[in-house]
Every structure is written in structure tokens, then in C-alpha cells.
Design a protein around this motif. Structure first.
Motif, PDB file in Angstrom:
ATOM      1  N   THR A 291       0.810  -1.227   0.000  1.00  0.00           N
ATOM      2  CA  THR A 291       0.000   0.000   0.000  1.00  0.00           C
ATOM      3  C   THR A 291       0.837   1.267   0.000  1.00  0.00           C
ATOM      4  OG1 THR A 291      -0.136  -0.034   2.430  1.00  0.00           O
ATOM      5  CG2 THR A 291      -1.881  -1.168   1.206  1.00  0.00           C
ATOM      6  N   VAL A 292       2.160   1.138  -0.154  1.00  0.00           N
ATOM      7  CA  VAL A 292       3.023   2.309   0.008  1.00  0.00           C
ATOM      8  C   VAL A 292       2.741   3.377  -1.035  1.00  0.00           C
ATOM      9  CG1 VAL A 292       4.911   1.342  -1.388  1.00  0.00           C
ATOM     10  CG2 VAL A 292       5.404   3.037   0.383  1.00  0.00           C
ATOM     11  N   THR A 293       2.448   2.995  -2.262  1.00  0.00           N
ATOM     12  CA  THR A 293       2.168   3.991  -3.298  1.00  0.00           C
ATOM     13  C   THR A 293       0.839   4.686  -3.037  1.00  0.00           C
ATOM     14  OG1 THR A 293       3.426   2.712  -4.927  1.00  0.00           O
ATOM     15  CG2 THR A 293       1.884   4.354  -5.778  1.00  0.00           C
ATOM     16  N   ARG A 294      -0.172   3.928  -2.674  1.00  0.00           N
ATOM     17  CA  ARG A 294      -1.495   4.510  -2.420  1.00  0.00           C
ATOM     18  C   ARG A 294      -1.462   5.463  -1.224  1.00  0.00           C
ATOM     19  NH1 ARG A 294      -5.413   2.606   0.899  1.00  0.00           N
ATOM     20  NH2 ARG A 294      -4.429   0.547   1.028  1.00  0.00           N
ATOM     21  N   ARG A 295      -0.635   5.160  -0.236  1.00  0.00           N
ATOM     22  CA  ARG A 295      -0.591   5.979   0.977  1.00  0.00           C
ATOM     23  C   ARG A 295       0.623   6.907   0.996  1.00  0.00           C
ATOM     24  NH1 ARG A 295      -1.983   2.486   6.240  1.00  0.00           N
ATOM     25  NH2 ARG A 295      -2.604   4.571   6.926  1.00  0.00           N
ATOM     26  N   ALA A 296       1.223   7.126  -0.150  1.00  0.00           N
ATOM     27  CA  ALA A 296       2.457   7.917  -0.204  1.00  0.00           C
ATOM     28  C   ALA A 296       2.273   9.328   0.342  1.00  0.00           C
ATOM     29  CB  ALA A 296       2.973   7.971  -1.647  1.00  0.00           C
ATOM     30  N   ALA A 297       1.116   9.949   0.080  1.00  0.00           N
ATOM     31  CA  ALA A 297       0.887  11.312   0.576  1.00  0.00           C
ATOM     32  C   ALA A 297       0.900  11.349   2.102  1.00  0.00           C
ATOM     33  CB  ALA A 297      -0.441  11.839   0.036  1.00  0.00           C
ATOM     34  N   THR A 298       0.321  10.331   2.730  1.00  0.00           N
ATOM     35  CA  THR A 298       0.330  10.270   4.200  1.00  0.00           C
ATOM     36  C   THR A 298       1.753  10.078   4.711  1.00  0.00           C
ATOM     37  OG1 THR A 298      -1.906   9.358   4.289  1.00  0.00           O
ATOM     38  CG2 THR A 298      -0.506   8.995   6.210  1.00  0.00           C
ATOM     39  N   TRP A 299       2.497   9.156   4.090  1.00  0.00           N
ATOM     40  CA  TRP A 299       3.875   8.919   4.550  1.00  0.00           C
ATOM     41  C   TRP A 299       4.733  10.155   4.313  1.00  0.00           C
ATOM     42  CZ3 TRP A 299       1.631   5.926   7.126  1.00  0.00           C
ATOM     43  CH2 TRP A 299       1.119   4.685   6.780  1.00  0.00           C
ATOM     44  N   SER A 300       4.448  10.900   3.279  1.00  0.00           N
ATOM     45  CA  SER A 300       5.192  12.138   3.035  1.00  0.00           C
ATOM     46  C   SER A 300       4.979  13.125   4.167  1.00  0.00           C
ATOM     47  CB  SER A 300       4.759  12.750   1.699  1.00  0.00           C
ATOM     48  OG  SER A 300       5.450  13.956   1.450  1.00  0.00           O
ATOM     49  N   ARG A 301       3.747  13.240   4.656  1.00  0.00           N
ATOM     50  CA  ARG A 301       3.469  14.157   5.773  1.00  0.00           C
ATOM     51  C   ARG A 301       4.162  13.686   7.043  1.00  0.00           C
ATOM     52  NH1 ARG A 301      -1.952  13.787   3.955  1.00  0.00           N
ATOM     53  NH2 ARG A 301      -2.659  12.997   5.968  1.00  0.00           N
ATOM     54  N   VAL A 302       4.218  12.377   7.262  1.00  0.00           N
ATOM     55  CA  VAL A 302       4.939  11.844   8.419  1.00  0.00           C
ATOM     56  C   VAL A 302       6.404  12.251   8.361  1.00  0.00           C
ATOM     57  CG1 VAL A 302       5.764   9.737   9.534  1.00  0.00           C
ATOM     58  CG2 VAL A 302       3.383   9.888   8.786  1.00  0.00           C
ATOM     59  N   LEU A 303       7.010  12.113   7.189  1.00  0.00           N
ATOM     60  CA  LEU A 303       8.437  12.421   7.038  1.00  0.00           C
ATOM     61  C   LEU A 303       8.710  13.912   7.138  1.00  0.00           C
ATOM     62  CD1 LEU A 303      10.667  10.271   6.632  1.00  0.00           C
ATOM     63  CD2 LEU A 303       8.398   9.421   6.085  1.00  0.00           C
ATOM     64  N   ILE A 304       7.774  14.747   6.722  1.00  0.00           N
ATOM     65  CA  ILE A 304       7.942  16.197   6.872  1.00  0.00           C
ATOM     66  C   ILE A 304       7.996  16.554   8.354  1.00  0.00           C
ATOM     67  CG2 ILE A 304       6.783  18.416   6.569  1.00  0.00           C
ATOM     68  CD1 ILE A 304       5.762  17.375   3.870  1.00  0.00           C
ATOM     69  N   ALA A 305       7.100  15.966   9.140  1.00  0.00           N
ATOM     70  CA  ALA A 305       7.102  16.226  10.583  1.00  0.00           C
ATOM     71  C   ALA A 305       8.398  15.740  11.225  1.00  0.00           C
ATOM     72  CB  ALA A 305       5.894  15.552  11.233  1.00  0.00           C
ATOM     73  N   GLU A 307      11.317  15.395   9.798  1.00  0.00           N
ATOM     74  CA  GLU A 307      12.434  16.255   9.386  1.00  0.00           C
ATOM     75  C   GLU A 307      12.477  17.535  10.214  1.00  0.00           C
ATOM     76  OE1 GLU A 307      14.095  18.552   5.389  1.00  0.00           O
ATOM     77  OE2 GLU A 307      12.757  16.819   5.198  1.00  0.00           O
ATOM     78  N   GLU A 308      11.319  18.126  10.465  1.00  0.00           N
ATOM     79  CA  GLU A 308      11.282  19.321  11.306  1.00  0.00           C
ATOM     80  C   GLU A 308      11.747  18.999  12.723  1.00  0.00           C
ATOM     81  OE1 GLU A 308       7.622  21.422  11.189  1.00  0.00           O
ATOM     82  OE2 GLU A 308       7.467  21.404   9.012  1.00  0.00           O
ATOM     83  N   ALA A 309      11.344  17.846  13.225  1.00  0.00           N
ATOM     84  CA  ALA A 309      11.754  17.446  14.573  1.00  0.00           C
ATOM     85  C   ALA A 309      13.257  17.213  14.649  1.00  0.00           C
ATOM     86  CB  ALA A 309      11.001  16.177  14.988  1.00  0.00           C
ATOM     87  N   SER A 310      13.817  16.522  13.664  1.00  0.00           N
ATOM     88  CA  SER A 310      15.246  16.222  13.672  1.00  0.00           C
ATOM     89  C   SER A 310      16.082  17.498  13.629  1.00  0.00           C
ATOM     90  CB  SER A 310      15.600  15.321  12.480  1.00  0.00           C
ATOM     91  OG  SER A 310      14.928  14.085  12.558  1.00  0.00           O
ATOM     92  N   ASN A 311      15.691  18.423  12.782  1.00  0.00           N
ATOM     93  CA  ASN A 311      16.443  19.676  12.701  1.00  0.00           C
ATOM     94  C   ASN A 311      16.319  20.494  13.979  1.00  0.00           C
ATOM     95  OD1 ASN A 311      17.623  20.381   9.751  1.00  0.00           O
ATOM     96  ND2 ASN A 311      15.852  19.027   9.556  1.00  0.00           N
ATOM     97  N   SER A 350      17.492  14.493   7.236  1.00  0.00           N
ATOM     98  CA  SER A 350      16.567  14.403   6.097  1.00  0.00           C
ATOM     99  C   SER A 350      16.059  12.968   6.033  1.00  0.00           C
ATOM    100  CB  SER A 350      17.276  14.791   4.793  1.00  0.00           C
ATOM    101  OG  SER A 350      16.377  14.777   3.714  1.00  0.00           O
ATOM    102  N   PRO A 351      15.096  12.625   6.885  1.00  0.00           N
ATOM    103  CA  PRO A 351      14.690  11.224   7.047  1.00  0.00           C
ATOM    104  C   PRO A 351      14.195  10.539   5.777  1.00  0.00           C
ATOM    105  CG  PRO A 351      13.800  12.595   8.812  1.00  0.00           C
ATOM    106  CD  PRO A 351      14.358  13.524   7.786  1.00  0.00           C
ATOM    107  N   ALA A 352      13.598  11.276   4.868  1.00  0.00           N
ATOM    108  CA  ALA A 352      13.052  10.644   3.664  1.00  0.00           C
ATOM    109  C   ALA A 352      14.134  10.307   2.642  1.00  0.00           C
ATOM    110  CB  ALA A 352      12.012  11.557   3.015  1.00  0.00           C
ATOM    111  N   ALA A 353      15.274  10.990   2.707  1.00  0.00           N
ATOM    112  CA  ALA A 353      16.329  10.800   1.709  1.00  0.00           C
ATOM    113  C   ALA A 353      16.791   9.344   1.692  1.00  0.00           C
ATOM    114  CB  ALA A 353      17.501  11.723   1.996  1.00  0.00           C
TER     115      ALA A 353
END
Length: 392
Positions: A291-305, A307-311, A350-353
Motif C-alpha cells: 500500500t506504500v504507493t497509495r498511501r504515499a501522501a500520508t507517509w510524506s506528511r509523516v516524514l515532513i514532521a 524532518e522538522e523534529a530532527s532539525n 533528512s529522514p526521507a532521503a
């Protein structure tokens, strides 16, 4: 002469006509005036109501009546005084994340993102779950019981070769946090032969299938008095303390040696790269690959959060540590505090990289070591969620 006579006669006739008409009109007007003056006064058959504000208040109108009218006017509804209520914000999307083990400082990015409302800012509510057994996190993920799970990169490769529907969508820690923890002082010029002769314990499949196979050659395991590695059931400290094993193949080197040192037990650490295990991610975030492609937008938002936390952690290390121990007091001990600076340097900013080369290198290592028969494509193992959606 005759024409002149007729013109004079016509003029006289017209003048007399105007005079007679004027006399008759004056007489009729006087008659009408007399008739109006002698008739009854005009009256209105219907009722006429005027707005109260057009009437002047008489002396006999009481102040109470005026006050009552004022109260009625104040109670009248007004759009200006009663704006519509604000709209409720949309509900947050609920997500379940299974940790790899109990909460520890290595989960700092998740904790900070949750406590600082960074997930909520992305429309998400992430619940962190602690497994009763670290081995069940991937099983629950593939079964659809949780949305996300944590593990280490070597375990991702091993489970993917078994057919597990998992894929890496993010990295929390960029370097291995585990190493070979050996009882006793470090010997001079420690060799692979010395390491091969130790009795090993392991906590995970990574330690059993990857590290022990690398440390102990097949020829040595075939001798009659070979002491096979044993599972320490995630209690490496007790195994070393009681002398059941000489070394732990997959010990958490930031805390295990310090914990044993506080009890008077000396150990030394052998890092994975010293025994030719390729560099790899120490802590990764997994999603279901089906389901990773179908839920990619959700996982993208998780990774944005994240990344902000890590920085924020990198820029505010002391505040981050205070936030960790205030939200999870169990983390507040001298060993974790001593390891915080070292751990913080390993957090992925940059967690998504995705480092595709790193995953390909580990696949080759497993194949060349005989642990796996084939090499999986990188797309089967790891993705960058941002690359799966159209970002504008």
C-alpha cells in the motif's frame, strides 16, 4: 371697405366671447367655495398607523412603557452582534506505529514530533506502541494491524527475502547502533581468529544470521566441541553478567557497556565496519509495501514532521533532552544522558532521503556471504515517499 368692416366685426366678436367665458368661470368658482365651506368636515374611513418613532411622546406616557420598548429593541436579533460560530477543524488522521523495542533516546525524532505538535500540524495523530516482543513489529505491519514499524536495515533485507510485504520509507538513525560487545579488556591486536573462538549470544535474527555467520566460520562450527551461539532473549546484560556467553553479537553499544561498567564488569566494543560489515542505517521506518504507493501522501506528511523534529533537535540539544525526559521520565538516567550527545550526531536530518547505494551494497554483501541467494532490487526494499507524489 367691406373687408375692413368684417375684420373689425370679427375682432369685436372674439373679445366679447372671452369676456363672457371669464364671467361664467368666476361665478362658478365662487359657488364651489361656498359649497365647500358649508359642507361637513372631511373624515377618513380607514385607520392609519405610523411607526412609534414618528409620534412624539405625550406627557401621560409612562417611562416604564418607554423602557419596555427599549428592552424589546435590545433583545432583537442582530447579525452583527451574533457572528456564525467558527468551523471545527477536520479530525486528525489516526496512525499506529510499533516501536522496535521499549522507548529510548534513539526514538527522539518521533517523540519530539509528537510532543511539539508537528504531526498534528500535518493533520496526523501518531500513537507509539511498545511491542511485548521486538520480533512481532514486522509481523503486525505485514498483517495490517499497525500502519508503521521500526527496525534496523539488516532485518529489512532478511525479512524482504522471506517475502514480507515491507519497505523502508524513512531513516531515523543513519549509522548502526549495534556492535559486538565482548567481555574483558580489549586485547592487543585483536584478530578475527580470537573473535571466532568466543561463545556468542544474540538478541535478534540480525545477530544470528548476519553477525554470527560473519564472526564464526563454517569450519569452526563443524568441530565436535563447538559451542553454538544462543539467544539471550533481549537480556544481553544478564547473559554477560552471569557468564553464559563471552560476547553479544548485536549489543546496543551506546548503553550496554556503560550499564555493565556501573556493575564493575569490563567490556570492549568491536564495530561492525571493523569486521567488514557494510555501513547501513541503524534505525528505519517501515510501511507495508503493498500500500506504500497509495498511501504515499500520508507517509510524506509523516516524514515532513520528522524532518522538522530532527532539525529542531540538532539546533536545540538541551531543550530536546529536557523534552524527552519530561515526556518519558523513564529515560532520565545517567547512562542515557551520557549517550545523548553521541546519539544526537547520528540522527538523520533528512529522514526521507534514500541512499540507494547503501542498500545495494548490503544486498551484495548478503549474497556474497551466502546468506541470500539473489539480490533484490532497491525498489523492493526502500522508497522515498516524496518521490511517489506530485509535489507542487
Amino acid at each position: 371697405m367691406l373687408n375692413a368692416f368684417w375684420r373689425v366685426r370679427s375682432l369685436v366678436f372674439i373679445t366679447l366671447s372671452f369676456f363672457l367665458l371669464f364671467s361664467i368661470s368666476a361665478t362658478y368658482a365662487n359657488t364651489e367655495n361656498e359649497s365647500v365651506n358649508n359642507s361637513e368636515p372631511l373624515t377618513l374611513d380607514g385607520e392609519i398607523s405610523l411607526p412609534p418613532e414618528l409620534w412624539t411622546h405625550s406627557d401621560n406616557e409612562t417611562a416604564a412603557e418607554i423602557g419596555e420598548q427599549g428592552e424589546q429593541q435590545e433583545e432583537a436579533p442582530s447579525m452583527a452582534l451574533a457572528p456564525p460560530p467558527p468551523l471545527d477543524p477536520p479530525p486528525l488522521k489516526q496512525l499506529l506505529l510499533m516501536l522496535d523495542w521499549y522507548v529510548s533516546p534513539q526514538h527522539a525524532a518521533l517523540i519530539v514530533a509528537k510532543q511539539r505538535g508537528l504531526f498534528a500540524a500535518q493533520g496526523l495523530e501518531l500513537e507509539l506502541l511498545t511491542p511485548a516482543d521486538p520480533s512481532i513489529a514486522i509481523k503486525l505491519l505485514t498483517a495490517g494491524e499497525v500502519d508503521l514499524a521500526l527496525t534496523r536495515q539488516p532485518l529489512l533485507h532478511l525479512h524482504a527475502h522471506d517475502g514480507a510485504a515491507i519497505t523502508r520509507i524513512g531513516t531515523l538513525i543513519e549509522t548502526p547502533l549495534n556492535a559486538v560487545i565482548v567481555a574483558g579488556d580489549v586485547p592487543t591486536n585483536e584478530t578475527t581468529d580470537q573473535l571466532a573462538g568466543l561463545h556468542y549470544g544474540f538478541s535478534t535474527r540480525e545477530g544470528r544470521d548476519v553477525l554470527v555467520d560473519q564472526l564464526v566460520p563454517t569450519s569452526l562450527r563443524q568441530i565436535d566441541d563447538f559451542n553454538p551461539p544462543e539467544s539471550v532473549h533481549f537480556d544481553a546484560a544478564s547473559a554477560l553478567r552471569e557468564g553464559r556467553v563471552n560476547a553479544i553479537a548485536d549489543g546496543f553499544y551506546l548503553t550496554l557497556p556503560q550499564q555493565l561498567a556501573s556493575e564493575g564488569i569490563v567490556t570492549h566494543t568491536v564495530r561492525y565496519h571493523d569486521i567488514d560489515v557494510p555501513h547501513h542505517d541503524g534505525l528505519i521506518l517501515l510501511a507495508n509495501s503493498d500500500t506504500v504507493t497509495r498511501r504515499a501522501a500520508t507517509w510524506s506528511r509523516v516524514l515532513i514532521a520528522l524532518e522538522e523534529a530532527s532539525n529542531w533537535i540538532i539546533e536545540n540539544p538541551e531543550a530536546a533532552w529536557s523534552l524527552l525526559i519530561s515526556s518519558h521520565p523513564v529515560l532520565d538516567n545517567a547512562i542515557n544522558e551520557a549517550a545523548w550527545d553521541d546519539l544526537m550526531r547520528r540522527i538523520a536530518i533528512s529522514p526521507a532521503a534514500l541512499d540507494a547505494r547503501r542498500y545495494a551494497a548490503f544486498e551484495r554483501y548478503l549474497q556474497q556471504s551466502g546468506i541470500t541467494e539473489t539480490a533484490l532490487p532497491i525498489s523492493r526494499l526502500a522508497v522515498n515517499p516524496h518521490a511517489l507524489i506530485d509535489i507542487r
